[in-house]
Design a protein around this motif. Sequence first.
Motif, PDB file in Angstrom:
ATOM      1  N   LEU A  87       0.815  -1.213   0.000  1.00 54.51           N
ATOM      2  CA  LEU A  87       0.000   0.000   0.000  1.00 54.51           C
ATOM      3  C   LEU A  87       0.850   1.266   0.000  1.00 54.51           C
ATOM      4  O   LEU A  87       0.559   2.213  -0.737  1.00 54.51           O
ATOM      5  N   THR A  88       1.891   1.317   0.836  1.00 54.94           N
ATOM      6  CA  THR A  88       2.700   2.538   0.892  1.00 54.94           C
ATOM      7  C   THR A  88       3.637   2.654  -0.297  1.00 54.94           C
ATOM      8  O   THR A  88       3.904   3.756  -0.772  1.00 54.94           O
ATOM      9  N   GLY A  89       4.176   1.510  -0.760  1.00 53.64           N
ATOM     10  CA  GLY A  89       5.168   1.561  -1.831  1.00 53.64           C
ATOM     11  C   GLY A  89       6.487   2.144  -1.381  1.00 53.64           C
ATOM     12  O   GLY A  89       7.343   2.456  -2.216  1.00 53.64           O
ATOM     13  N   LEU A  90       6.681   2.299  -0.073  1.00 57.17           N
ATOM     14  CA  LEU A  90       7.909   2.908   0.434  1.00 57.17           C
ATOM     15  C   LEU A  90       9.107   1.985   0.226  1.00 57.17           C
ATOM     16  O   LEU A  90       8.988   0.763   0.199  1.00 57.17           O
TER      17      LEU A  90
ATOM     18  N   SER B 199      -6.043   2.474  -6.969  1.00 54.16           N
ATOM     19  CA  SER B 199      -4.937   1.528  -6.848  1.00 54.16           C
ATOM     20  C   SER B 199      -4.838   0.955  -5.442  1.00 54.16           C
ATOM     21  O   SER B 199      -4.535  -0.231  -5.267  1.00 54.16           O
ATOM     22  N   LEU B 200      -5.082   1.777  -4.448  1.00 51.64           N
ATOM     23  CA  LEU B 200      -5.024   1.299  -3.069  1.00 51.64           C
ATOM     24  C   LEU B 200      -6.062   0.202  -2.826  1.00 51.64           C
ATOM     25  O   LEU B 200      -5.756  -0.853  -2.259  1.00 51.64           O
ATOM     26  N   LYS B 201      -7.282   0.464  -3.263  1.00 52.64           N
ATOM     27  CA  LYS B 201      -8.345  -0.529  -3.028  1.00 52.64           C
ATOM     28  C   LYS B 201      -8.107  -1.795  -3.850  1.00 52.64           C
ATOM     29  O   LYS B 201      -8.336  -2.911  -3.371  1.00 52.64           O
ATOM     30  N   LEU B 202      -7.642  -1.622  -5.077  1.00 57.03           N
ATOM     31  CA  LEU B 202      -7.334  -2.788  -5.905  1.00 57.03           C
ATOM     32  C   LEU B 202      -6.198  -3.594  -5.285  1.00 57.03           C
ATOM     33  O   LEU B 202      -6.272  -4.828  -5.196  1.00 57.03           O
TER      34      LEU B 202
ATOM     35  N   SER C 218     -10.960  10.402  -4.058  1.00 58.42           N
ATOM     36  CA  SER C 218     -11.018   9.974  -2.659  1.00 58.42           C
ATOM     37  C   SER C 218     -11.423   8.510  -2.571  1.00 58.42           C
ATOM     38  O   SER C 218     -12.079   7.963  -3.471  1.00 58.42           O
ATOM     39  N   LEU C 219     -11.068   7.883  -1.471  1.00 58.81           N
ATOM     40  CA  LEU C 219     -11.416   6.483  -1.251  1.00 58.81           C
ATOM     41  C   LEU C 219     -12.919   6.274  -1.234  1.00 58.81           C
ATOM     42  O   LEU C 219     -13.426   5.271  -1.749  1.00 58.81           O
TER      43      LEU C 219
END
Length: 352
Positions: free
Chosen positions: A166-169, A271-274, A329-330
């Motif tokens: 999720l963060t991609g950090l 992208s986050l939800k997917l 927005s989410l």
Amino acid sequence: MDSTDEVIIERRGSAGIIRLNRPKALNSLTLPMVRTIAPALEDFAADPAVASVIVMGEGERGFCAGGDIRLLHRSGREGSDEAETFWREEFLLNHAISRYPKPYVVLMDGITMGGGVGLSAHGSHRVVTERTRLAMPETGIGYFPDVGATWLLPRAPGEAGTWMGLTGLTVEAADVIHAGFADHYVASSALPALVDAIAALPAATSGAEVHALIRTMASDASESRLAANRNVIDRTFSADTVEEILTALMAEPGEFAAEAAGVIASRSPTSLKLTLRLLRAGRTSANLAECLNRELGACKGILYNHDFYEGVRAAVIDKDRNPKWSPASLSEVAAADIDRFFAPPQPPLFAN
């Protein structure tokens, strides 16, 4: 063996060596590179004089910074089949690496992202160094972690994989080992000697013997940031909705949670939800092939998604780092919006 300008294939002693050779592009993966690597691996597997394969990147900055997203962007805009062809062949290569019959030694020295993770983390002998910087940063470009990451990430300890996806950090060597994406830490200065030592092994060398050799040159990595924050990660990333994860992060004291919340808030809501849904599906999947097939279906859906084109524009074309996500927005991303990414690819990636 045949080589191209972008991939150098060679034999040294009992080792087959594959060198990614686009150092100015951080060895980013192209379709011609995939089409050079895949048959080289097949040839090495069939050669009784080859005991193991070593995969590395040229230059000091990166092993492989990912796939050719400019090609994917252009293909989607033009409506060509280039993008799907790249994904299909790349994913088949990822799967072949996971099942490779000989020791597959990969030197993850420098930046290792996206497609670079697919070339490395599925291998049997994975080496990181003090220069390793690994990430699956796809939610920042309107995409999702692919190349089998939806199989790998859910198998990291606790919710570390959810945090990564999720963060991609970016994470460093100790975190890569903690997450299960690598096995050994070796100083970058020792890599030439390691390659020579592996190449000097007899042709009948086993995978266990290669591991033992690498261990003689390995040392302990520094403390893992993910391991040190495991309790926070597990508390906040265990929910099955991004909204609940964000709420938990914002209620959690400390800089680690605040950083994660801030980063997630900047990513593509779609992208986050997917990504979260793919990670949860990957957790209960039977094998890597199932995840890769599901990812390919989602990849095809991405080509019809506004955020992918906007994310690539902001990151690599205009480079303004200011994407305008839509929906923004989410709360605006409905379950039905994510459902469409789960249409099975036709034909399937793997025959039943």
